[in-house]
Design an enzyme around this catalytic site. Structure first.
Site, PDB file in Angstrom:
ATOM      1  N   PHE A  46      -1.895   3.678   2.221  1.00 33.89           N
ATOM      2  CA  PHE A  46      -2.549   4.227   3.424  1.00 33.89           C
ATOM      3  C   PHE A  46      -2.135   5.663   3.708  1.00 33.89           C
ATOM      4  O   PHE A  46      -2.256   6.134   4.833  1.00 33.89           O
ATOM      5  CB  PHE A  46      -2.266   3.345   4.645  1.00 33.89           C
ATOM      6  CG  PHE A  46      -2.430   1.861   4.388  1.00 33.89           C
ATOM      7  CD1 PHE A  46      -3.690   1.358   4.090  1.00 33.89           C
ATOM      8  CD2 PHE A  46      -1.358   1.001   4.413  1.00 33.89           C
ATOM      9  CE1 PHE A  46      -3.855   0.002   3.837  1.00 33.89           C
ATOM     10  CE2 PHE A  46      -1.518  -0.352   4.152  1.00 33.89           C
ATOM     11  CZ  PHE A  46      -2.763  -0.854   3.872  1.00 33.89           C
ATOM     12  N   GLY A  51      -4.032  -0.626  -3.984  1.00 34.21           N
ATOM     13  CA  GLY A  51      -4.511  -1.875  -3.416  1.00 34.21           C
ATOM     14  C   GLY A  51      -6.000  -1.842  -3.151  1.00 34.21           C
ATOM     15  O   GLY A  51      -6.600  -2.821  -2.728  1.00 34.21           O
ATOM     16  N   THR A  52      -6.602  -0.690  -3.435  1.00 33.49           N
ATOM     17  CA  THR A  52      -8.012  -0.494  -3.123  1.00 33.49           C
ATOM     18  C   THR A  52      -8.929  -1.124  -4.159  1.00 33.49           C
ATOM     19  O   THR A  52     -10.085  -1.403  -3.864  1.00 33.49           O
ATOM     20  CB  THR A  52      -8.315   1.013  -3.069  1.00 33.49           C
ATOM     21  OG1 THR A  52      -7.657   1.623  -4.191  1.00 33.49           O
ATOM     22  CG2 THR A  52      -7.766   1.630  -1.804  1.00 33.49           C
ATOM     23  N   GLU A  64     -11.516   5.187   3.371  1.00 33.77           N
ATOM     24  CA  GLU A  64     -11.112   5.591   4.711  1.00 33.77           C
ATOM     25  C   GLU A  64     -12.189   5.457   5.779  1.00 33.77           C
ATOM     26  O   GLU A  64     -11.887   5.264   6.962  1.00 33.77           O
ATOM     27  CB  GLU A  64     -10.594   7.034   4.651  1.00 33.77           C
ATOM     28  CG  GLU A  64      -9.242   7.087   3.973  1.00 33.77           C
ATOM     29  CD  GLU A  64      -8.915   8.448   3.391  1.00 33.77           C
ATOM     30  OE1 GLU A  64      -8.058   9.128   3.951  1.00 33.77           O
ATOM     31  OE2 GLU A  64      -9.509   8.822   2.369  1.00 33.77           O
TER      32      GLU A  64
END
Lengths: 732, 338
Positions: free
Chosen positions: A235, A461-462, A698
């Site tokens: 993040f 993790g995307t 995002e």
């Protein structure tokens, strides 16, 4: 294309759920030493003394490193600058006796066992000479400064505002928030033969960490290898190298043994964070709902030693037409660590302010909030006066509103009810960048029809592993099961840090680019085979499909890839290529969204529930509808947290974060989450890049908190402008 | 985290003996609170006496028709115990309102009584705290006190007791069975926890080396008209801003017996007999509930961040008593307030 655009499940999913995937703190090697960090309890001052004698007496303790006995470290700021360091003087752990924030590492205990290290760390006694500190943005706002000369305003916003028929002016506040990724920051540094070092690190950019470590420890490029095959959430928190990687390497070099250092959850609050910000907005409109003046001024937290800055204020220029506009971004220095990127940095906070202000303006104009946005709709990014590569935001409003049932909304606050609860419907716009970066990829194609694709990118993790496999399978015409992906290793082909939602576009086109080279090699080889069905066919006309190299014009003219490689005695084809995007100075590039939220609020008790969210996103071509949907859902959940729960709570007297754990730092739990619907609006984009990809990491969070805040107003008639909207604020 | 010795107790007497024989010993059962506090250097026991294997895991009916709960019964076992679900649903509900499933599986009943406050300052050894370090001061009074007490606080401490279960036990008029060096005794629930006064370091009236062996509940369970209503900053896994356990006995629309207690507002579950007496013989309506709430909150005092709790408590009491009167208790798995 067989795979691009489909909901393929994560190719690394099984490894993750079965524990096969090893994270930076999981790496086990013989002789591993464990580190524990001692952190400062004051926010500003000097270390008068550190007594490590009690810690050193504990059996199993090998060393306690402090600024007094650490190995030599470089003096220049330049040596400590990572790829994305902001201006200023980067933080250096254990460098000297200066304390610059509460939670700053002041000692590293190294021991044979983790428990021993942690116990010994509690015995390190530090005496401080404290100086007065400041951690409150409101107290520092008067001293806020602009980093660089602000862009020239368009027209005269102040004058236009004062003469506007309808005016709205307000200040919005977002507290400091922390990323709280599930995986704790950890590094395992392993000395190898001949002075080399392998470092497993939790990072969003192995090559960034690699360059940084080489610079800090004066090592040659080939002497350090940084690995990060898996990451349990970044993040933005892992874009810059964090102090634990420096300390782990320092420990390993000092002891000449492998060292693992994992921060505690509490210590994670001593790293970067989304800075608290004050968003001041002035909107001046005519009665017909056209905007004449926009002023957006932000005051945002940074540290005393660096100037982290992301654009909070210019989003209105991309969304709403206004002949007069002024944007000012100011920084306020506090005695805290340097702020950093956190999911859609700048937009998450700035668009929250903007979109709440637009809602308040719609109320003042007695206009439907969607209608107001349509009346101000900008087909150009006014900051650069360019049209977009694509912008299907109108369709986002339309499809989102339809799915939500927006037309049934009664605009009067407190007019909608469900039993004990007031019902509120709010909406907001989201906007984010569609960035793309140079990246390289390597393909090794074996005669057995298996290909290995590698790039130094991370998968934070995307779903990067998965989309890389999809793109490679389609580009090489192979089944996805035949594709292996290697990433998160600094020795692999060049990649930027994974952030800014740019990795999907960047790495996909890197793979396409190098797959073209493979195709060329196969084509050249195929033509040389006697009686080749491809002789006379042009290169532009062949494609790789279904395990074959085939003419697009005449599919009968084809040969299997395996056959070509066997015939030409090619065991493997290995290609690597750096891909750079064509410069396009004629277009602006953004993703957009429209968020519709329903809240239900217990009228007497003030308990707020977000019962429905529809997020309609226009983000070009969606590579994987499953992982992309997860990204948007995660963004929405975080937006709910931002709106209702999240706040890093400082005690300004101590200059210290008091809720530095995930029991007291609230984020939404399952009980807080109801229906979330994600719509991907079709958005063909011929300009942005060949695949038409924009990235979706995002955009899901941007605007969500505003939609909820606007819904809370609609439900209650109470406008809460300072987040989080807790129930007590509804009755101030 | 500190270096500590770990021993097991073979029976209750042995546990008491081992505790009395050492200084700085602590009993450990589920450890869900103690271990956290040890990691933060708040609790620094030199010796942990593991009592988790002692035979205190029974839930038995008593001769008088009540129930006796062994101190080591896990929270979740108790919440889902058929006897409790049937006769004391307010207790089951209160337990399920607390913590998370994983914590409830580990946490014992005795431990739940003894959990320590969640005051930020108590948890952070870098700050003063009279509860942690007597005489060092209470920064919460002028600092972050949104979660803190509005009733029964002192100039030395404004912490709250975090338990949900204890709020229900308060209205059920539980009795706590303890064993110590001087033998066994039974402590009525109101006397178990104490107010901070000038000794905030002491949460309960347990004597040194005493161990909780059981919690006994009299027959009256308010199974028909009850609720446990917890108001918090998110809908699960958060400590109460205000919670209310309520039990009513209603006959022909008239309240025969009323009990209600508040959690999250004081150093112990907060009951007020005068407020309950007022309801006896009255109609079960919002106006009467309001009056009862006003009596209970008469002495309430807010601090800079928690003044809202006084009004919130008033409203929550009214809602909880309404839920109880209607026989529509709060269901903890519901994602909304009823």
């Amino acid at each position: 294309m067989n795979y691009i655009g489909t909901p393929i499940s994560r190719v690394d999913g099984q490894a993750k759920v079965t524990g096969q995937a090893k994270y930076a703190g999981d790496v086990n090697v013989p002789g591993l030493v464990f580190g524990a960090v001692v952190t400062s309890t004051i926010a500003k001052g000097r270390i008068k003394s550190i007594d490590t004698s009690a810690a050193l007496k504990v059996k199993g303790v090998l060393k306690v490193l402090t600024h007094k006995n650490r190995p030599a470290l470089p003096k220049s700021d330049q040596a400590w600058k990572d790829d994305i360091a902001p201006g200023g003087s980067p933080f250096r752990p254990l460098y000297d006796d200066k304390v610059m924030f509460s939670g700053q590492p002041v000692a590293l205990v190294l021991a044979e066992e983790w428990e021993t290290a942690r116990y010994a760390a509690s015995l390190v006694h530090v005496e401080y000479a404290a100086k007065p500190h400041i951690t409150d943005l409101q107290a520092a706002r008067e001293k806020a400064f602009t980093l660089k000369k602000s862009k020239k305003p368009r027209g005269d916003a102040a004058k236009a505002f004062s003469s506007a028929e309808v005016r709205h002016e307000a200040e919005y506040f977002i507290p400091t928030e922390h990323h709280n990724p599930m995986e704790l920051f950890a590094s395992t540094a392993i000395p190898e033969k001949r002075g080399k070092l392998t470092v497993y690190d939790k990072t969003q950019g192995v090559q960034n960490v690699h360059r940084y470590l080489c610079s800090v420890f004066k090592k040659k490029k080939g002497d350090i290898r940084v690995m990060s095959p898996f990451m349990g959430g970044g993040f933005g928190s892992g874009l810059r190298p964090q102090y634990q990687v420096v300390l782990a390497v320092m420990g390993a070099l000092t002891l000449k043994r492998p060292v693992r250092l994992m921060l505690t959850r509490q210590q994670m609050y001593g790293l970067g964070y989304r800075p608290a910000s004050i968003e001041r907005l002035q909107l001046g409109a005519q009665r017909d709902g056209t905007l004449h003046a926009i002023t957006h001024e932000a005051i945002v937290v940074t540290s005393q030693f660096e100037e982290f800055s992301s654009s909070d204020t210019e989003w209105a220029d991309r969304l709403y037409k206004s002949p007069n506009a002024k944007f000012v971004h100011k920084l306020a220095r506090l005695d805290v660590p340097t702020s950093c990127d956190m999911r859609a940095p700048g937009a998450t906070t700035g668009v929250y302010g903007l979109e709440c202000a637009m809602d308040e303006l719609a109320v003042a104009l007695k206009l439907d909030p969607v209608e107001l946005r349509l009346r101000c709709y900008s087909d150009k990014d006014q900051s650069v006066n360019l049209p977009y590569t694509s912008k299907n935001l109108r369709e986002c409003y339309q499809q989102g509103a339809k799915a939500f049932g927006w037309e049934k909304r009664n605009p009067v606050p407190r007019s909608m009810r469900d039993g004990n609860e007031l019902v509120g419907w709010g909406m907001a716009t989201g906007v984010w960048e569609a960035l793309q970066m140079p990246a390289a990829a390597r393909i090794v194609l074996g005669a057995n029809g298996h290909a290995e694709i590698s790039c130094a990118t991370s998968d934070i993790g995307t779903g990067t592993y998965t989309i890389m496999a999809q793109v490679a399978a389609d580009a090489l015409g192979l089944p996805i099961e035949n594709i292996g992906i290697k990433l998160g290793d600094s020795t692999l082909p060049q990649s930027p840090v994974e952030g800014g939602s740019w990795m999907a576009a960047s790495v996909s086109h890197a793979i396409l680019g190098v797959a073209d080279e493979v195709r060329k090699t196969l084509f050249d080889a195929a033509k040389k085979i006697k009686g080749s069905p491809l002789s006379g066919v042009k290169f532009e006309d062949v494609t790789l499909s279904d395990g074959k190299i085939v003419s697009k014009k005449d599919p009968a003219r084809a040969m299997t890839i395996a056959h070509v490689m066997r015939e030409r005695r090619l065991d493997r084809i290995e290609k690597e290529k750096l891909h750079k995007f064509k410069k396009d100075e004629k277009h602006a590039r953004n993703t957009h969204s429209a968020i519709f939220a329903e809240v239900k609020i217990d009228e007497e008790l003030g308990v707020i529930r977000v019962t429905r969210v529809v997020n309609a996103v226009a983000a070009g071509r969606i590579l994987n509808t499953k992982t992309a949907r997860s990204q948007i859902m995660g963004g929405v959940v975080w937006g709910i947290g931002m709106a209702l729960h999240e706040e890093t709570a400082y005690d300004h007297k101590f200059g210290r974060i008091m809720n530095a754990n995930i029991a007291e730092y609230h984020m939404p739990v399952n009980a807080d989450i109801h229906d979330i619907e994600v719509i991907f609006v079709d958005e063909p984009d011929e300009h942005i890049n060949p695949l038409g990809i924009k990235g979706v990491g995002e955009i899901g969070i941007v605007g969500t908190a505003a939609a909820i805040a606007n819904a809370v107003y609609h439900a209650t008639g109470v406008r809460v402008r300072d987040l989080p909207i807790t129930l007590d604020k509804l009755r101030r | 985290m500190i270096d500590f010795e770990y021993v097991r107790a073979s029976d209750v007497a042995d546990a008491v003996r081992q505790s009395a024989a050492s200084t700085g010993a602590k009993f450990i059962a589920g450890g869900t609170n103690l271990i956290d506090l040890m990691k933060e250097d708040v609790e620094k026991p030199r010796r942990l006496i593991d009592i988790s294997r002692l035979p205190l895991k029974q839930v038995e009916e008593t001769a008088e028709g009540g129930v006796k709960i062994g101190a080591l019964v896990p929270n979740s076992d108790l919440a889902y115990h058929s006897l409790i679900e049937r006769r004391y649903p307010v207790l089951a509900s209160a337990i399920l309102a607390g913590a998370s499933a994983q914590l409830r599986n580990m946490a014992s009943i005795g431990g739940n009584l003894l959990q320590r406050t969640r005051c930020y300052y108590f948890y952070d050894a870098a700050t003063p705290c009279n509860k942690r370090e007597p005489g060092s001061g209470c920064p919460a009074i002028e600092g972050l006190n949104r979660m803190h007490a509005i009733l029964g606080a002192s100039e030395h401490c404004i912490a709250t007791h975090p338990s949900d279960m204890c709020v229900a036990l308060a209205i059920l008029e539980a009795r706590v069975h303890v064993a110590g060096p001087d033998g066994e005794r039974v402590i009525p629930f109101p006397d178990f926890h104490r107010l901070p006064g000038d000794m905030p370091q002491t949460d309960t009236n347990l004597q040194p080396h005493e161990i909780v062996t059981a919690v006994e509940i009299p027959p009256q369970g308010f199974a028909k008209n009850y609720t446990y209503l917890k108001i918090r900053d998110r809908l699960s896994y958060a400590f109460a801003l205000v919670s209310v356990a309520a039990g009513l006995e209603i006959e022909d629309g008239t309240i025969k017996e009323a009990r209600f207690a508040l959690g999250g507002v004081a150093h112990k579950p907060w009951r007020n007999r005068a407020a309950e007496d007022l309801l006896r013989g009255q109609a079960a309506n919002a106006g009467n509930f309001q009056q009862a709430a006003d009596i209970l909150l008469r002495e309430a005092k807010g601090y800079s961040h928690n003044r809202f709790k006084i009004d919130l408590a008033r409203r929550t009491i009214v809602r909880a008593l309404t839920q109880a009167a209607r026989g529509t208790p709060q269901i903890q798995s519901d994602k909304k307030v009823r």
